[in-house]
Design a protein around this motif. Sequence first.
Motif, PDB file in Angstrom:
ATOM      1  N   PRO A  44       0.824  -1.205   0.000  1.00 53.61           N
ATOM      2  CA  PRO A  44       0.000   0.000   0.000  1.00 53.61           C
ATOM      3  C   PRO A  44       0.861   1.260   0.000  1.00 53.61           C
ATOM      4  N   PRO A  45       0.354   2.345  -0.584  1.00 54.76           N
ATOM      5  CA  PRO A  45       1.110   3.595  -0.577  1.00 54.76           C
ATOM      6  C   PRO A  45       1.149   4.182   0.829  1.00 54.76           C
ATOM      7  N   LEU A  46       2.125   5.048   1.077  1.00 57.64           N
ATOM      8  CA  LEU A  46       2.187   5.723   2.367  1.00 57.64           C
ATOM      9  C   LEU A  46       0.918   6.524   2.587  1.00 57.64           C
ATOM     10  N   GLN A  47       0.457   6.541   3.808  1.00 56.00           N
ATOM     11  CA  GLN A  47      -0.749   7.282   4.135  1.00 56.00           C
ATOM     12  C   GLN A  47      -0.355   8.714   4.503  1.00 56.00           C
ATOM     13  N   LEU A  52      -4.871  10.201   1.268  1.00 57.09           N
ATOM     14  CA  LEU A  52      -6.127   9.846   1.926  1.00 57.09           C
ATOM     15  C   LEU A  52      -7.266  10.786   1.543  1.00 57.09           C
ATOM     16  N   GLY A  53      -6.982  11.747   0.660  1.00 59.23           N
ATOM     17  CA  GLY A  53      -8.033  12.627   0.151  1.00 59.23           C
ATOM     18  C   GLY A  53      -8.267  13.893   0.968  1.00 59.23           C
ATOM     19  N   GLY A  60      -6.239  19.222   7.240  1.00 58.98           N
ATOM     20  CA  GLY A  60      -6.123  17.965   6.492  1.00 58.98           C
ATOM     21  C   GLY A  60      -5.221  16.960   7.183  1.00 58.98           C
ATOM     22  N   TRP A  61      -4.113  17.439   7.775  1.00 58.22           N
ATOM     23  CA  TRP A  61      -3.190  16.529   8.474  1.00 58.22           C
ATOM     24  C   TRP A  61      -3.872  15.889   9.676  1.00 58.22           C
ATOM     25  N   ALA A  67      -8.036   9.419  10.605  1.00 58.23           N
ATOM     26  CA  ALA A  67      -8.432   8.259   9.792  1.00 58.23           C
ATOM     27  C   ALA A  67      -7.469   7.087  10.017  1.00 58.23           C
ATOM     28  N   VAL A  68      -6.168   7.374  10.030  1.00 60.35           N
ATOM     29  CA  VAL A  68      -5.168   6.326  10.272  1.00 60.35           C
ATOM     30  C   VAL A  68      -5.320   5.788  11.697  1.00 60.35           C
ATOM     31  N   MET A  69      -5.511   6.687  12.649  1.00 64.49           N
ATOM     32  CA  MET A  69      -5.685   6.275  14.043  1.00 64.49           C
ATOM     33  C   MET A  69      -6.895   5.353  14.198  1.00 64.49           C
TER      34      MET A  69
END
Length: 160
Positions: A44-47, A52-53, A60-61, A67-69
């Motif tokens: 998978p690409p780095l998030q 992540l859009g 945004g960060w 979302a990652v959390m």
Amino acid sequence: MSAAAQHRRPRTSRLVRKLAVAGTGAAVLALPLIGATSASAATPPLQTATTLGYSNTLDGWIRASLAVMAEHGIPGSYDGIYRNVIRESSGNPYAINLWDSNAAAGTPSKGLLQVIDPTFNAYHVANTSWDPYDPVANITAACNYAAQRYGSIDNVFGAY
């Protein structure tokens, strides 16, 4: 018919056998190469905020980090992250502290949530960058640390 004549095979069958063995050997040697190509395609690409859009801004960060959390079961809220980011770096992802005890010991605090390299490395979250200045990687690793130490970034109200 003699016994020797019964077991004798024509030369063409010996040649076919040698070609089959050689072809099988080549195929076995090629398998790791084929497997490595398809395995790397599945990585998978780095998030990041953009992958992540989300926008490449503080908002945004934080949203990308949340979302990652969520994917990794790391607790925290937008308000808790924002409050700590503003206190620690004023929202500057390249902030570095060169004057405190960590800096004096050779490990300055870096990034949005002012994480030292050993802490960043220990609490790094999979599929985020290994760069402590990367906003999503920095926020997510810091929140992972805060979750382990304080239950959540939401429980942090000072230097941690």
